[in-house]
Design a protein around this motif. Structure first.
Motif, mmCIF file in Angstrom:
data_model
loop_
_atom_site.group_PDB
_atom_site.id
_atom_site.type_symbol
_atom_site.label_atom_id
_atom_site.label_comp_id
_atom_site.label_asym_id
_atom_site.label_seq_id
_atom_site.Cartn_x
_atom_site.Cartn_y
_atom_site.Cartn_z
ATOM 1 N N LYS A 29 30.194 20.197 29.231
ATOM 2 C CA LYS A 29 28.732 20.216 29.217
ATOM 3 C C LYS A 29 28.259 20.963 30.446
ATOM 4 N N TYR A 30 27.361 21.918 30.218
ATOM 5 C CA TYR A 30 26.871 22.726 31.338
ATOM 6 C C TYR A 30 25.354 22.761 31.379
ATOM 7 N N ASP A 31 24.809 22.777 32.600
ATOM 8 C CA ASP A 31 23.410 23.139 32.799
ATOM 9 C C ASP A 31 23.417 24.525 33.443
ATOM 10 N N THR A 32 22.235 25.087 33.594
ATOM 11 C CA THR A 32 22.071 26.366 34.296
ATOM 12 C C THR A 32 22.886 26.347 35.586
ATOM 13 N N GLY A 33 23.654 27.407 35.830
ATOM 14 C CA GLY A 33 24.412 27.501 37.084
ATOM 15 C C GLY A 33 25.866 27.092 36.957
ATOM 16 N N ALA A 34 26.269 26.606 35.770
ATOM 17 C CA ALA A 34 27.670 26.220 35.583
ATOM 18 C C ALA A 34 28.212 26.871 34.312
ATOM 19 N N SER A 35 29.501 27.208 34.333
ATOM 20 C CA SER A 35 30.145 27.800 33.162
ATOM 21 C C SER A 35 31.639 27.489 33.227
ATOM 22 N N ASP A 36 32.400 28.075 32.333
ATOM 23 C CA ASP A 36 33.857 27.871 32.339
ATOM 24 C C ASP A 36 34.495 28.419 33.606
ATOM 25 N N THR A 37 33.821 29.379 34.238
ATOM 26 C CA THR A 37 34.462 30.063 35.367
ATOM 27 C C THR A 37 33.759 29.862 36.703
ATOM 28 N N GLU A 38 32.517 29.314 36.694
ATOM 29 C CA GLU A 38 31.721 29.331 37.920
ATOM 30 C C GLU A 38 30.864 28.071 38.101
ATOM 31 N N ILE A 39 30.691 27.691 39.366
ATOM 32 C CA ILE A 39 29.693 26.677 39.735
ATOM 33 C C ILE A 39 28.830 27.333 40.815
ATOM 34 N N LYS A 40 27.556 27.546 40.494
ATOM 35 C CA LYS A 40 26.660 28.261 41.413
ATOM 36 C C LYS A 40 25.838 27.256 42.212
ATOM 37 N N ILE A 41 25.981 27.305 43.525
ATOM 38 C CA ILE A 41 25.348 26.330 44.417
ATOM 39 C C ILE A 41 24.393 27.035 45.377
ATOM 40 N N GLY A 42 23.183 26.489 45.538
ATOM 41 C CA GLY A 42 22.204 27.044 46.478
ATOM 42 C C GLY A 42 22.195 26.282 47.791
ATOM 43 N N ASN A 43 21.727 26.930 48.845
ATOM 44 C CA ASN A 43 21.678 26.302 50.169
ATOM 45 C C ASN A 43 20.585 26.975 51.006
ATOM 46 N N ILE A 44 19.931 26.180 51.863
ATOM 47 C CA ILE A 44 18.884 26.703 52.752
ATOM 48 C C ILE A 44 19.190 26.239 54.181
ATOM 49 N N MET A 45 19.226 27.191 55.111
ATOM 50 C CA MET A 45 19.602 26.918 56.512
ATOM 51 C C MET A 45 18.667 27.625 57.484
ATOM 52 N N PRO A 46 18.478 27.077 58.680
ATOM 53 C CA PRO A 46 17.737 27.827 59.713
ATOM 54 C C PRO A 46 18.680 28.760 60.465
ATOM 55 N N TYR A 47 18.985 29.911 59.876
ATOM 56 C CA TYR A 47 19.856 30.869 60.579
ATOM 57 C C TYR A 47 19.102 31.535 61.722
ATOM 58 N N SER A 48 17.754 31.410 61.695
ATOM 59 C CA SER A 48 16.935 31.946 62.792
ATOM 60 C C SER A 48 15.934 30.867 63.192
ATOM 61 N N GLY A 49 15.175 31.110 64.281
ATOM 62 C CA GLY A 49 14.137 30.158 64.676
ATOM 63 C C GLY A 49 14.627 29.079 65.625
ATOM 64 N N PRO A 50 13.780 28.056 65.886
ATOM 65 C CA PRO A 50 14.063 27.070 66.939
ATOM 66 C C PRO A 50 15.247 26.150 66.664
ATOM 67 N N LYS A 99 13.219 30.460 44.754
ATOM 68 C CA LYS A 99 14.064 31.629 44.478
ATOM 69 C C LYS A 99 15.437 31.185 43.953
ATOM 70 N N LEU A 100 16.011 30.184 44.616
ATOM 71 C CA LEU A 100 17.340 29.688 44.221
ATOM 72 C C LEU A 100 17.331 29.130 42.799
ATOM 73 N N ILE A 101 16.282 28.385 42.465
ATOM 74 C CA ILE A 101 16.252 27.716 41.160
ATOM 75 C C ILE A 101 15.754 28.641 40.058
ATOM 76 N N GLU A 102 14.695 29.396 40.353
ATOM 77 C CA GLU A 102 14.071 30.180 39.292
ATOM 78 C C GLU A 102 14.661 31.587 39.137
ATOM 79 N N SER A 103 15.140 32.200 40.224
ATOM 80 C CA SER A 103 15.718 33.558 40.122
ATOM 81 C C SER A 103 17.245 33.511 40.111
ATOM 82 N N ASP A 104 17.826 32.829 41.096
ATOM 83 C CA ASP A 104 19.296 32.788 41.182
ATOM 84 C C ASP A 104 19.898 31.821 40.156
#
Length: 407
Positions: A29-50, A99-104
């Motif tokens: 059983k798959y939802d968007t972002g999963a398949s027989d070959t891939e699990i697509k995971i999003g992440n958000i980090m402060p790579y810049s800023g305080p 962006k992660l959910i709707e585009s990626d």
């Protein structure tokens, strides 16, 4: 009659097929972002800023998933890790989550960092029914399984940590005059609430409080005010940049309070070293993870795996940075959830498996600290141990203490 026999025979054949070769296919059983070959995971980090000191967490997770992929992935599927910078800015976090959910079209968002950023995306994630999993913040509201069933924390809740400092204070310095500096957001207020709840009737011993904004370039003026209060205990509820500033300024000013530093700003590599080890002697904090700078773990099986991983997949990472240890433990926990999910890679099952961890112990957690969750317990780690900085490392002392919150 003939047609009935044929349909029965066809049905039996279909059942037999489903029970043999087709059984695995039937259960996938798959939802968007999963398949027989891939699990697509999003992440958000402060790579810049305080809060950019935390950016290494995202880099560590990327390296960890690279190792998993080289080992064949999870149940034969490779992880695609899509990570974006939000600069520790809530509006930017919202933009990146969309962006992660709707585009990626990721399956879920894992380990997004920071209380302000996660607060900004929490309603959106829950409305979309997409897991906001193992958020990298200890704000208590990220364990609200009733109000936000698609959001779960990972590290100990800040209120738990505040209660543990209160327990230690009451037993060692019952007549303390306490000064507190805290970040003016959910992180700072949450930990302060835990401290006050833990002190109970003695919360009136907090004689001075100063809050700061992450946009302030320096917090020196706050330290000067707190020193002037005459307090003999200082509780610094700060993130790395400001934690290092505080340690330096307290030492420069000649103030010598009993010093408590919140865990998120207590890293040897990214806070105490820049502040100067000589200025951090005797500093108290609490830990749930092993310290990569501490030779006592050199023969620890879990840390041997961690050091070997660093050597091969993240040679530029500083093992003394608490965020490096954090990223590894968090990624390892997610891999356990994905293994448990098997071929049912729906968003609902990801949350179900995250809420079914039983005494899971990542390589980097302290002995006696383990991850247990349930459908009514979205606080994975709830134990900490006190520690004191001595020389160039922390010495752990006392028992592993639970700061468990009522679920």
């Amino acid at each position: 009659m003939l047609s009935t026999r044929l349909s029965v025979a066809a049905l039996s054949a279909a059942v037999a097929l489903a029970m043999t070769s087709g059984s695995a296919l039937a259960q996938k059983k798959y939802d968007t972002g999963a398949s027989d070959t891939e699990i697509k995971i999003g992440n958000i980090m402060p790579y810049s800023g305080p809060a950019s000191a935390y950016g290494v967490i995202g880099k560590m997770e990327e390296a960890y998933f690279k190792m998993i992929n080289e080992q064949g992935g999870i149940n034969g599927r490779k992880i695609t890790f899509v990570t974006y910078d939000d600069g520790y800015s809530p509006p930017k976090a919202v933009e990146q989550a969309r962006k992660l959910i709707e585009s990626d079209e990721v399956l879920f968002i894992f380990g997004p960092l920071g209380t302000p950023s996660n607060s900004a995306i929490q309603k959106y994630m829950n409305a979309k029914k997409v897991p906001q999993l193992f958020v990298a913040t200890g704000a208590t509201k990220f364990g609200d399984y009733k109000g936000f069933p698609w959001t779960m924390g990972w590290q100990p809740a800040y209120q738990s940590e505040g209660r543990i400092y209160a327990k230690h204070l009451l037993s060692t310095k019952p007549d303390a005059k306490i000064a507190v500096m805290y970040q003016n957001d959910d992180f700072g207020k949450d930990l302060l609430k835990g401290l006050k709840d833990g002190l109970g009737a003695k919360a009136s011993q907090i004689i001075a409080e100063e809050s700061y904004e992450v946009s302030e370039p320096t917090i020196d003026s706050h330290i000067i005010k707190l020193k002037a209060s005459g307090a003999d205990v200082f509780v610094s509820i700060t993130t790395p940049k400001f934690a290092a500033q505080a340690i330096k300024k307290v030492a420069e000013s000649g103030w010598k309070p009993t010093y408590y530093q919140s865990n998120v700003g207590a890293s040897v590599g990214s806070v105490l070293k820049p502040a100067g080890f000589e200025n951090a002697q005797g500093l108290l904090s609490a830990a749930y993870a092993k310290d990569g700078a501490d030779s006592q773990w050199d023969n620890d099986e879990g840390m041997k795996k961690f050091y070997a991983f660093l050597a091969k997949y993240a040679p530029d990472m500083n093992k003394t940075d608490g965020s490096v240890v954090y990223g590894y433990g968090q990624a390892q926990t997610l891999v356990q959830v994905l293994k448990q999910a098997g071929d049912n890679l729906t968003r609902e099952n990801i949350m179900k498996q995250a809420a079914s961890l039983k005494a899971f112990a990542p390589d980097t957690l302290l002995p006696g600290v383990a991850i247990t969750t349930s459908p009514t317990d979205f606080y994975p780690i709830e134990q900490l141990q006190m520690m004191k900085f001595n020389g160039d490392k922390y010495d752990l002392f006392g028992p592993v203490i639970s700061g468990e919150l009522s679920h």
